[in-house]
Write an enzyme that holds these catalytic residues in place. Structure first.
Site, PDB file in Angstrom:
ATOM      1  CG  HIS A 153       9.654  -7.295 -17.893  1.00  0.00           C
ATOM      2  ND1 HIS A 153      11.593  -8.316 -18.930  1.00  0.00           N
ATOM      3  CD2 HIS A 153       8.588  -7.226 -18.573  1.00  0.00           C
ATOM      4  CE1 HIS A 153      11.189  -7.551 -20.124  1.00  0.00           C
ATOM      5  NE2 HIS A 153       9.229  -6.924 -19.548  1.00  0.00           N
TER       6      HIS A 153
ATOM      7  CG  ASN B 232      -1.209 -10.127   7.667  1.00  0.00           C
ATOM      8  OD1 ASN B 232      -2.281 -10.429   7.117  1.00  0.00           O
ATOM      9  ND2 ASN B 232      -0.716 -11.239   8.065  1.00  0.00           N
TER      10      ASN B 232
ATOM     11  CE  LYS C 237      -8.634  10.479  13.384  1.00  0.00           C
ATOM     12  NZ  LYS C 237      -9.175  11.491  12.509  1.00  0.00           N
TER      13      LYS C 237
ATOM     14  CB  SER D  43      -0.064  -5.968  16.319  1.00  0.00           C
ATOM     15  OG  SER D  43       0.865  -6.306  16.281  1.00  0.00           O
TER      16      SER D  43
ATOM     17  CG  HIS E 147       3.777 -10.304  16.353  1.00  0.00           C
ATOM     18  ND1 HIS E 147       2.748  -9.204  16.202  1.00  0.00           N
ATOM     19  CD2 HIS E 147       3.808 -10.657  15.201  1.00  0.00           C
ATOM     20  CE1 HIS E 147       2.223  -9.043  14.637  1.00  0.00           C
ATOM     21  NE2 HIS E 147       2.931 -10.065  13.828  1.00  0.00           N
TER      22      HIS E 147
END
Length: 549
Positions: free
Chosen positions: A136, A420, A444, A455, A459
């Site tokens: 499938h 990723n 945190k 990040s 990018h």
């Protein structure tokens, strides 16, 4: 005679007992089976067999969801328990940590967790390799191939109608991958420098650290040299080559992505081995644990950003598998080519010459969703699955968990963890956890925001250098909306509706990215500046180009 009468009586009694038990068994059987046995009377009733078989199949289908749900529940509990135990091991620097007083807390903070308490590599297959064994799921793969055939046929037919002949040129691919000799020389410089400089600096520092009387000064000196190499040698150098030689977009992507990959690899090598040297000096063990150059070289090619001296390895190399993966990468490139030729270039070449208005922008975004989603799938399949698996197979690298089932995510928090895994592991261990180690576990939220910011900035840096202009669309989507969705669509959101919401926002985001970046690209082609200043590279040209035209 008397003996024969006794035997007959026993046999008669046994037969009577057997018939009685058989009758009782018949009474205990379901009514359908009794009627079947009475009706057949030694002959097979085909209709009844088929009816009974269909009843059993229906009962099995009714039981299957409950059975699968029960199995999934137990499996989830088992995996969660395993992850919890692993996290417990990660959080402790030893199996039996000694209690420390408040005065010893600053000293305890200096000792980092050894590499063995980080990511654990194990032999496992990629998820798509397992899913493609199901017919499938394999059919969905065949559907994408059929769509590629449709794109090829439509392109050939349109070219034949317009030109009167078949046009088999791939001018777009030749353009975007142009100046390959410059790309290869730049990559060779980056790779050779990464092999020599970080390893040599670490080796020199480790060999003299034990006998040095100024260990802090020595560490700062070699740390500054490594930072200078990472910033100038691997940072500014390749970027200058990409810009000064005016490399086309795909060639720039190769250079810049390799630049980022090698910077992350060098950092991981140093970050994982420095605590081992400090620990060996503290324990006065000899010799100093310095990895062999062959281990470091293997790590530079391995499809992971987390350094280990040894990885789980497969016994053999399946060269047919390697050839298949590289063929799929090549097929994905042609797939992307036809998507741009049929869905993107005609739309944006014309829309860039029209007057800017809100209706046109909305139509542009929604018309860009289909090519944007297809490009997203191709990037995932070509790089995260095919490319990484091909190199893993050639290196006999056994841990193939480069991604997880991100398509089942019901929250953006889970999507970022599973899309990723290779990059996420690096960010988690060297950005998020080191931030908490330095500032404390109370921050945190700040650690998560810093990881998102880093990040998003990387990018946007990649896209800005590769496209040749600064247009922070991805940065805003990533750092603003991504952070908001990460807190709103968190792990507490379960159920199919949240998966639908996640996919809807993902589709819209891809449409925005393709639309705005394509408009800016064509605006800079149609409205060039003779002597652009630095601010001209930062100001979006698409906002003013429509008004000028």
């Amino acid at each position: 005679m008397a003996g024969e009468d006794c035997v007959r009586k026993r046999q008669s009694g046994s037969a009577t007992t057997y018939r009685t038990s058989e009758n009782e068994e018949m009474q205990r059987r379901p009514e359908g089976e009794r009627s079947f046995q009475n009706a057949s009377n030694g002959r097979v009733d085909v209709d009844h067999v088929i009816t009974r078989k269909m009843q059993l199949i229906a009962e099995a289908e009714q039981l299957k969801p409950a059975f699968m749900k029960e199995v999934d529940s137990h499996f989830t509990e088992f995996v969660n328990s395993l992850v919890a135990k692993s996290a417990l091991l990660d959080s402790s620097s030893s199996l039996f940590p000694a209690p420390c007083s408040e005065k010893d807390l600053p000293k305890a903070k200096i000792v980092r967790a050894p590499p063995e308490h980080g990511k654990i590599f194990t032999a496992r297959r990629s998820l798509l390799d397992e899913l493609f064994e199901v017919s499938h799921i394999r059919t969905i793969y065949h559907m994408f191939i059929a769509l590629l055939i449709v794109f090829i046929l439509s392109t050939l037919l349109v070219d034949f109608i317009d030109e009167g002949r078949l046009v088999l040129g791939f001018d777009l691919l030749v353009f975007v991958f142009g100046k390959f000799p410059v790309v290869f020389c730049t990559w060779l410089y980056m790779f050779s420098a990464t092999v020599i400089v970080p390893y040599s600096l670490f080796f020199q520092w480790a060999q003299g650290y034990c006998s040095s009387s100024h260990r802090v000064i020595r560490s700062l000196f070699y740390g500054m040299l490594l930072t200078l190499f990472q910033t100038v040698g691997l940072g500014l150098g390749p970027t200058y080559v990409a810009v000064s030689y005016a490399l086309p977009p795909a060639s720039r992507f190769i250079v810049i992505l390799e630049q980022v990959r090698l910077v992350m690899k060098a950092h991981s090598f140093v970050r994982e081995n420095v605590p081992r040297v400090l620990s060996s000096v503290k324990e006065k063990s000899s010799p100093v644990p310095v990895p062999r150059i062959t281990q470091y070289l293997y790590f530079l090619f391995a499809p992971t950003l987390i350094y280990r001296d040894n990885y789980p390895r497969n016994p053999t190399i399946r060269w047919g598998y390697v050839a298949t993966k590289f063929a799929q990468v090549l097929g994905s490139l042609f797939y992307a080519y036809y998507i741009f030729v049929r869905l993107c270039i005609p739309q944006f070449r014309n829309s860039s010459q029209e007057t800017f208005n809100l209706r046109g922008l909305v139509l542009c975004i929604f018309n860009s969703i289909l090519p944007g989603v297809l490009i997203l799938f191709l990037v995932f399949f070509a790089f995260l699955h095919c490319w990484l698996n091909a190199f893993a197979e050639m290196l006999r690298f056994a841990d193939r968990m480069f991604y997880k089932d991100w398509w089942n995510s019901t929250s953006y928090a889970n999507y970022y963890r599973t899309w990723n895994v290779v990059v996420h592991d690096w960010l988690y261990y060297y950005a998020y956890r080191d931030f908490l180690w330095f500032f404390g576990k109370k921050f945190k939220a700040a650690a998560m925001l810093s990881v998102f910011t880093v990040s998003a900035a990387v990018h946007e840096y990649v896209l800005s250098v590769c496209f040749g202009y600064f247009y922070p669309v991805l940065f805003c989507l990533f750092a603003c909306f991504g952070v908001v969705f990460n807190f709103i669509l968190n792990d507490r959101r379960k159920g199919p509706i949240w998966n639908v919401i996640m996919w809807t926002s993902l589709f819209l985001g891809q449409g925005v990215i393709i639309c705005l970046y394509s408009q800016e690209w064509y605006a800079r082609q149609y409205c060039p500046l003779e002597n652009p200043t630095f601010l001209d590279y930062l100001k979006p040209r698409s906002w003013s180009c429509h008004m000028q035209m």
